[in-house]
Motif scaffolding. Structure first.
Motif, PDB file in Angstrom:
ATOM      1  N   ARG A   1      -7.798 -13.671  14.122  1.00 43.42           N
ATOM      2  CA  ARG A   1      -8.349 -12.557  14.636  1.00 43.42           C
ATOM      3  C   ARG A   1      -8.194 -10.812  14.388  1.00 43.42           C
ATOM      4  O   ARG A   1      -8.474 -10.179  13.878  1.00 43.42           O
ATOM      5  CB  ARG A   1      -9.560 -13.010  15.579  1.00 43.42           C
ATOM      6  N   ASP A   2      -6.559 -11.123  16.045  1.00 41.26           N
ATOM      7  CA  ASP A   2      -6.368  -9.169  16.062  1.00 41.26           C
ATOM      8  C   ASP A   2      -5.254  -8.959  15.125  1.00 41.26           C
ATOM      9  O   ASP A   2      -5.153  -7.760  15.174  1.00 41.26           O
ATOM     10  CB  ASP A   2      -5.657  -9.498  17.315  1.00 41.26           C
ATOM     11  N   PHE A   3      -4.927  -9.474  13.936  1.00 42.05           N
ATOM     12  CA  PHE A   3      -3.869  -8.912  12.248  1.00 42.05           C
ATOM     13  C   PHE A   3      -4.457  -8.136  11.546  1.00 42.05           C
ATOM     14  O   PHE A   3      -5.466  -8.825  11.250  1.00 42.05           O
ATOM     15  CB  PHE A   3      -3.538 -10.599  12.416  1.00 42.05           C
ATOM     16  N   ASP A   4      -3.904  -7.311  11.928  1.00 49.16           N
ATOM     17  CA  ASP A   4      -4.357  -6.055  10.440  1.00 49.16           C
ATOM     18  C   ASP A   4      -2.982  -5.953  10.017  1.00 49.16           C
ATOM     19  O   ASP A   4      -2.081  -5.482  10.625  1.00 49.16           O
ATOM     20  CB  ASP A   4      -4.704  -4.965  11.388  1.00 49.16           C
ATOM     21  N   VAL A   5      -2.299  -5.961   9.097  1.00 51.25           N
ATOM     22  CA  VAL A   5      -1.013  -6.291   7.914  1.00 51.25           C
ATOM     23  C   VAL A   5      -0.962  -4.554   8.074  1.00 51.25           C
ATOM     24  O   VAL A   5       0.196  -4.218   7.999  1.00 51.25           O
ATOM     25  CB  VAL A   5      -0.497  -6.780   6.768  1.00 51.25           C
ATOM     26  N   ALA A   6      -2.296  -3.690   7.905  1.00 50.57           N
ATOM     27  CA  ALA A   6      -1.747  -2.521   7.748  1.00 50.57           C
ATOM     28  C   ALA A   6      -1.597  -1.717   9.447  1.00 50.57           C
ATOM     29  O   ALA A   6      -0.946  -0.564   9.209  1.00 50.57           O
ATOM     30  CB  ALA A   6      -3.105  -2.056   7.907  1.00 50.57           C
ATOM     31  N   TYR A   7      -1.678  -2.311  10.012  1.00 48.33           N
ATOM     32  CA  TYR A   7      -0.724  -1.811  11.276  1.00 48.33           C
ATOM     33  C   TYR A   7       0.021  -1.698  11.516  1.00 48.33           C
ATOM     34  O   TYR A   7       0.980  -0.478  11.893  1.00 48.33           O
ATOM     35  CB  TYR A   7      -1.713  -2.966  12.839  1.00 48.33           C
ATOM     36  N   TYR A   8       1.076  -2.855  10.929  1.00 51.90           N
ATOM     37  CA  TYR A   8       2.141  -2.717  10.861  1.00 51.90           C
ATOM     38  C   TYR A   8       2.762  -1.972   9.541  1.00 51.90           C
ATOM     39  O   TYR A   8       3.618  -1.996   9.354  1.00 51.90           O
ATOM     40  CB  TYR A   8       2.610  -4.383  10.773  1.00 51.90           C
ATOM     41  N   VAL A   9       2.639  -2.660   7.978  1.00 53.89           N
ATOM     42  CA  VAL A   9       2.780  -2.343   7.123  1.00 53.89           C
ATOM     43  C   VAL A   9       2.017  -0.868   6.732  1.00 53.89           C
ATOM     44  O   VAL A   9       0.662  -1.471   5.951  1.00 53.89           O
ATOM     45  CB  VAL A   9       3.031  -2.498   6.228  1.00 53.89           C
ATOM     46  N   PRO A  10       1.715   0.068   6.898  1.00 54.93           N
ATOM     47  CA  PRO A  10       1.008   0.956   6.811  1.00 54.93           C
ATOM     48  C   PRO A  10       0.418   1.109   4.793  1.00 54.93           C
ATOM     49  O   PRO A  10      -0.176   1.321   4.681  1.00 54.93           O
ATOM     50  CB  PRO A  10       0.934   2.240   7.457  1.00 54.93           C
ATOM     51  N   SER A  11       1.612   1.055   4.504  1.00 56.73           N
ATOM     52  CA  SER A  11       1.497   1.246   2.630  1.00 56.73           C
ATOM     53  C   SER A  11       0.221  -0.059   2.159  1.00 56.73           C
ATOM     54  O   SER A  11      -0.136   0.507   0.927  1.00 56.73           O
ATOM     55  CB  SER A  11       2.383   1.088   2.355  1.00 56.73           C
ATOM     56  N   ALA A  12       0.289  -0.969   3.376  1.00 55.27           N
ATOM     57  CA  ALA A  12      -0.754  -1.986   2.630  1.00 55.27           C
ATOM     58  C   ALA A  12      -2.278  -1.946   2.307  1.00 55.27           C
ATOM     59  O   ALA A  12      -2.704  -2.639   1.400  1.00 55.27           O
ATOM     60  CB  ALA A  12      -0.891  -3.516   3.837  1.00 55.27           C
ATOM     61  N   ASN A  13      -2.447  -0.651   2.516  1.00 58.17           N
ATOM     62  CA  ASN A  13      -3.807  -0.067   1.977  1.00 58.17           C
ATOM     63  C   ASN A  13      -3.672   1.121   1.573  1.00 58.17           C
ATOM     64  O   ASN A  13      -4.980   1.836   1.620  1.00 58.17           O
ATOM     65  CB  ASN A  13      -4.647   0.025   4.117  1.00 58.17           C
ATOM     66  N   MET A  14      -2.383   1.118   0.841  1.00 56.08           N
ATOM     67  CA  MET A  14      -2.619   2.617   0.178  1.00 56.08           C
ATOM     68  C   MET A  14      -2.253   2.502  -1.339  1.00 56.08           C
ATOM     69  O   MET A  14      -1.930   1.627  -1.922  1.00 56.08           O
ATOM     70  CB  MET A  14      -1.414   2.962   0.485  1.00 56.08           C
ATOM     71  N   ARG A  15      -3.286   3.475  -1.964  1.00 57.99           N
ATOM     72  CA  ARG A  15      -2.717   3.330  -3.024  1.00 57.99           C
ATOM     73  C   ARG A  15      -1.714   2.960  -3.804  1.00 57.99           C
ATOM     74  O   ARG A  15      -0.688   3.999  -2.780  1.00 57.99           O
ATOM     75  CB  ARG A  15      -3.711   4.383  -4.475  1.00 57.99           C
ATOM     76  N   LYS A  16      -0.601   2.680  -4.931  1.00 63.63           N
ATOM     77  CA  LYS A  16       0.517   2.755  -5.247  1.00 63.63           C
ATOM     78  C   LYS A  16       0.951   4.877  -5.299  1.00 63.63           C
ATOM     79  O   LYS A  16       2.276   4.733  -4.918  1.00 63.63           O
ATOM     80  CB  LYS A  16       1.029   2.398  -6.454  1.00 63.63           C
ATOM     81  N   LEU A  17      -0.047   5.782  -5.924  1.00 64.91           N
ATOM     82  CA  LEU A  17       0.874   6.653  -6.570  1.00 64.91           C
ATOM     83  C   LEU A  17       0.856   7.649  -4.453  1.00 64.91           C
ATOM     84  O   LEU A  17       1.168   8.472  -4.878  1.00 64.91           O
ATOM     85  CB  LEU A  17      -0.672   7.817  -6.923  1.00 64.91           C
ATOM     86  N   ASP A  18      -0.223   6.921  -3.527  1.00 69.77           N
ATOM     87  CA  ASP A  18      -0.176   7.709  -2.592  1.00 69.77           C
ATOM     88  C   ASP A  18       1.039   7.083  -1.914  1.00 69.77           C
ATOM     89  O   ASP A  18       2.273   7.770  -1.190  1.00 69.77           O
ATOM     90  CB  ASP A  18      -1.163   7.439  -1.589  1.00 69.77           C
ATOM     91  N   ILE A  19       1.123   5.888  -2.430  1.00 67.34           N
ATOM     92  CA  ILE A  19       3.245   5.722  -1.678  1.00 67.34           C
ATOM     93  C   ILE A  19       3.670   6.711  -2.486  1.00 67.34           C
ATOM     94  O   ILE A  19       5.322   6.873  -1.877  1.00 67.34           O
ATOM     95  CB  ILE A  19       3.217   3.622  -1.826  1.00 67.34           C
ATOM     96  N   VAL A  20       4.050   6.701  -3.254  1.00 66.91           N
ATOM     97  CA  VAL A  20       4.851   6.964  -4.186  1.00 66.91           C
ATOM     98  C   VAL A  20       4.630   8.904  -3.598  1.00 66.91           C
ATOM     99  O   VAL A  20       6.254  10.111  -2.948  1.00 66.91           O
ATOM    100  CB  VAL A  20       4.943   6.969  -5.789  1.00 66.91           C
TER     101      VAL A  20
END
Length: 117
Positions: free
Chosen positions: A60-79
Protein backbone atom coordinates in the motif's frame (compact mmCIF):
# COMPACT_ATOMS: atom_id res chain seq x y z
CA UNK A 1 21.46 -18.94 6.77
CA UNK A 2 18.26 -16.94 6.79
CA UNK A 3 15.26 -18.60 5.07
CA UNK A 4 13.80 -15.22 4.12
CA UNK A 5 16.98 -14.27 2.28
CA UNK A 6 17.12 -17.63 0.49
CA UNK A 7 13.47 -17.31 -0.57
CA UNK A 8 14.11 -13.80 -1.86
CA UNK A 9 17.23 -14.75 -3.82
CA UNK A 10 15.39 -17.67 -5.44
CA UNK A 11 12.58 -15.33 -6.42
CA UNK A 12 14.95 -12.70 -7.85
CA UNK A 13 16.74 -15.36 -9.89
CA UNK A 14 13.37 -16.53 -11.25
CA UNK A 15 12.47 -12.97 -12.20
CA UNK A 16 15.84 -12.44 -13.91
CA UNK A 17 15.77 -15.59 -16.02
CA UNK A 18 12.97 -14.63 -18.44
CA UNK A 19 14.56 -11.22 -19.00
CA UNK A 20 17.72 -12.70 -20.45
CA UNK A 21 20.59 -14.69 -19.12
CA UNK A 22 20.38 -16.17 -15.63
CA UNK A 23 21.92 -14.14 -12.84
CA UNK A 24 25.19 -15.89 -11.98
CA UNK A 25 26.56 -13.20 -9.69
CA UNK A 26 26.10 -13.49 -5.97
CA UNK A 27 23.15 -11.44 -4.82
CA UNK A 28 23.77 -9.07 -1.93
CA UNK A 29 21.43 -7.12 0.28
CA UNK A 30 22.76 -3.79 -1.00
CA UNK A 31 21.98 -4.57 -4.66
CA UNK A 32 19.62 -2.00 -6.16
CA UNK A 33 16.80 -3.13 -8.46
CA UNK A 34 17.25 -0.19 -10.83
CA UNK A 35 21.01 0.38 -10.81
CA UNK A 36 22.44 -3.10 -10.18
CA UNK A 37 19.80 -5.41 -11.64
CA UNK A 38 19.11 -2.87 -14.40
CA UNK A 39 15.35 -3.16 -14.25
CA UNK A 40 13.30 -0.32 -15.70
CA UNK A 41 10.42 1.14 -13.60
CA UNK A 42 7.73 -0.91 -15.38
CA UNK A 43 9.70 -4.11 -14.72
CA UNK A 44 10.25 -3.11 -11.10
CA UNK A 45 6.49 -2.66 -10.67
CA UNK A 46 5.78 -6.07 -12.19
CA UNK A 47 8.39 -7.76 -10.01
CA UNK A 48 7.24 -5.95 -6.86
CA UNK A 49 3.63 -6.99 -7.46
CA UNK A 50 4.61 -10.63 -8.04
CA UNK A 51 6.89 -10.49 -4.99
CA UNK A 52 4.17 -8.99 -2.79
CA UNK A 53 1.69 -11.64 -3.88
CA UNK A 54 4.08 -14.53 -3.35
CA UNK A 55 5.33 -13.39 0.05
CA UNK A 56 2.12 -11.70 1.25
CA UNK A 57 3.63 -8.23 1.63
CA UNK A 58 1.30 -5.22 1.80
CA UNK A 59 2.49 -2.73 -0.84
CA UNK A 60 0.00 0.00 0.00
CA UNK A 61 2.85 2.46 0.78
CA UNK A 62 5.03 1.53 -2.22
CA UNK A 63 5.48 4.08 -5.02
CA UNK A 64 8.10 3.25 -7.65
CA UNK A 65 8.45 6.96 -8.51
CA UNK A 66 9.74 7.58 -4.97
CA UNK A 67 12.70 5.35 -5.78
CA UNK A 68 12.99 5.94 -9.54
CA UNK A 69 11.66 9.45 -10.27
CA UNK A 70 11.87 8.89 -14.02
CA UNK A 71 8.99 6.40 -13.66
CA UNK A 72 6.52 9.28 -13.96
CA UNK A 73 8.51 11.32 -16.48
CA UNK A 74 8.01 11.56 -20.21
CA UNK A 75 10.94 10.29 -22.29
CA UNK A 76 11.62 13.82 -23.53
CA UNK A 77 11.89 15.07 -19.93
CA UNK A 78 14.28 12.23 -19.07
CA UNK A 79 16.53 13.15 -22.00
CA UNK A 80 16.43 16.83 -21.03
CA UNK A 81 17.37 16.00 -17.44
CA UNK A 82 20.19 13.73 -18.64
CA UNK A 83 21.58 16.53 -20.78
CA UNK A 84 21.41 18.98 -17.85
CA UNK A 85 22.82 16.54 -15.29
CA UNK A 86 26.53 17.42 -15.70
CA UNK A 87 25.68 21.01 -14.78
CA UNK A 88 22.66 20.68 -12.51
CA UNK A 89 22.44 19.05 -9.09
CA UNK A 90 18.64 19.02 -9.27
CA UNK A 91 18.73 17.17 -12.61
CA UNK A 92 21.14 14.59 -11.16
CA UNK A 93 18.90 14.15 -8.12
CA UNK A 94 15.85 13.78 -10.35
CA UNK A 95 17.50 11.01 -12.36
CA UNK A 96 19.19 9.33 -9.40
CA UNK A 97 16.27 8.63 -7.14
CA UNK A 98 16.63 6.63 -3.94
CA UNK A 99 17.95 3.16 -3.30
CA UNK A 100 15.57 0.24 -3.71
CA UNK A 101 17.60 -2.71 -2.49
CA UNK A 102 17.17 -6.42 -1.98
CA UNK A 103 17.77 -5.80 1.72
CA UNK A 104 14.72 -3.55 1.79
CA UNK A 105 12.63 -6.30 0.19
CA UNK A 106 13.93 -8.79 2.75
CA UNK A 107 12.96 -6.48 5.64
CA UNK A 108 9.48 -5.98 4.20
CA UNK A 109 9.08 -9.76 3.91
CA UNK A 110 9.90 -10.09 7.61
CA UNK A 111 7.38 -7.49 8.75
CA UNK A 112 4.72 -8.15 6.08
CA UNK A 113 4.43 -4.60 4.74
CA UNK A 114 6.37 -2.00 2.81
CA UNK A 115 7.51 0.98 4.85
CA UNK A 116 8.76 4.12 3.12
CA UNK A 117 11.74 5.67 4.88
Amino acid sequence: MNDTWLDLTRFIREMRTPAGLPLDDELTRDMDLYHDLEWEPARILDVMQAWAQRFQVDLRDFDVAYYVPSANMRKLDIVAAALKSPFSASARELLGGRSLTLGMLEEAMKCGSWKTD
